[in-house]
Design an enzyme around this catalytic site. Sequence first.
Site, short mmCIF file in Angstrom:
data_model
loop_
_atom_site.label_atom_id
_atom_site.label_comp_id
_atom_site.label_asym_id
_atom_site.label_seq_id
_atom_site.Cartn_x
_atom_site.Cartn_y
_atom_site.Cartn_z
N ASN A 43 -5.31 8.58 11.59
CA ASN A 43 -6.26 8.08 11.38
C ASN A 43 -8.19 7.67 12.01
O ASN A 43 -9.54 7.49 12.07
CB ASN A 43 -6.12 6.65 9.98
CG ASN A 43 -5.57 6.81 9.23
OD1 ASN A 43 -5.78 7.29 8.54
ND2 ASN A 43 -4.36 5.59 8.64
N GLY B 34 -0.94 2.58 6.90
CA GLY B 34 -0.47 2.42 8.68
C GLY B 34 0.14 3.58 9.03
O GLY B 34 -0.07 3.46 10.27
N LEU B 35 1.04 4.45 8.82
CA LEU B 35 1.94 5.30 9.40
C LEU B 35 1.18 6.65 9.89
O LEU B 35 2.20 6.60 11.50
CB LEU B 35 2.85 5.52 8.05
CG LEU B 35 3.71 4.70 7.28
CD1 LEU B 35 4.67 5.15 6.49
CD2 LEU B 35 4.57 3.87 8.50
N CYS B 36 -0.28 6.44 9.48
CA CYS B 36 -0.76 7.78 9.71
C CYS B 36 -1.87 7.34 10.99
O CYS B 36 -3.15 7.79 10.83
CB CYS B 36 -1.11 9.01 9.68
SG CYS B 36 -1.31 8.26 7.83
N GLY B 37 -1.39 6.25 12.32
CA GLY B 37 -2.42 5.56 12.43
C GLY B 37 -2.93 6.00 13.85
O GLY B 37 -4.51 5.92 13.75
#
Length: 90
Positions: free
Chosen positions: A12, A6-9
């Site tokens: 994404n 989820g760190l590059c929500g």
Amino acid sequence: VTGDRGLCGGYNNFVLKQAERRQADLAAIGVRVKIVAIGRKGQRYFRRRATRFDVVNEFSVARLPSTRDAQAVSDEVLASFLTEECDKVE
């Protein structure tokens, strides 16, 4: 291609929404879309919406993708094109 965590929500979400928009645009003119999901976020997203999307393959890649990972994806997509299962790759 989506991330696994989820760190590059923001990334994404952008990629998934663009894919969804493109699929809707193509469906509106009668083009059938097949999806190859790369990365866990994309895989989960499209699985939850399996009635709306035709996911033909999924690939998980390591934290640091290798040329072997890229080759596996490339081989799948190229084979689909060469056997005329699809007539365009985006």
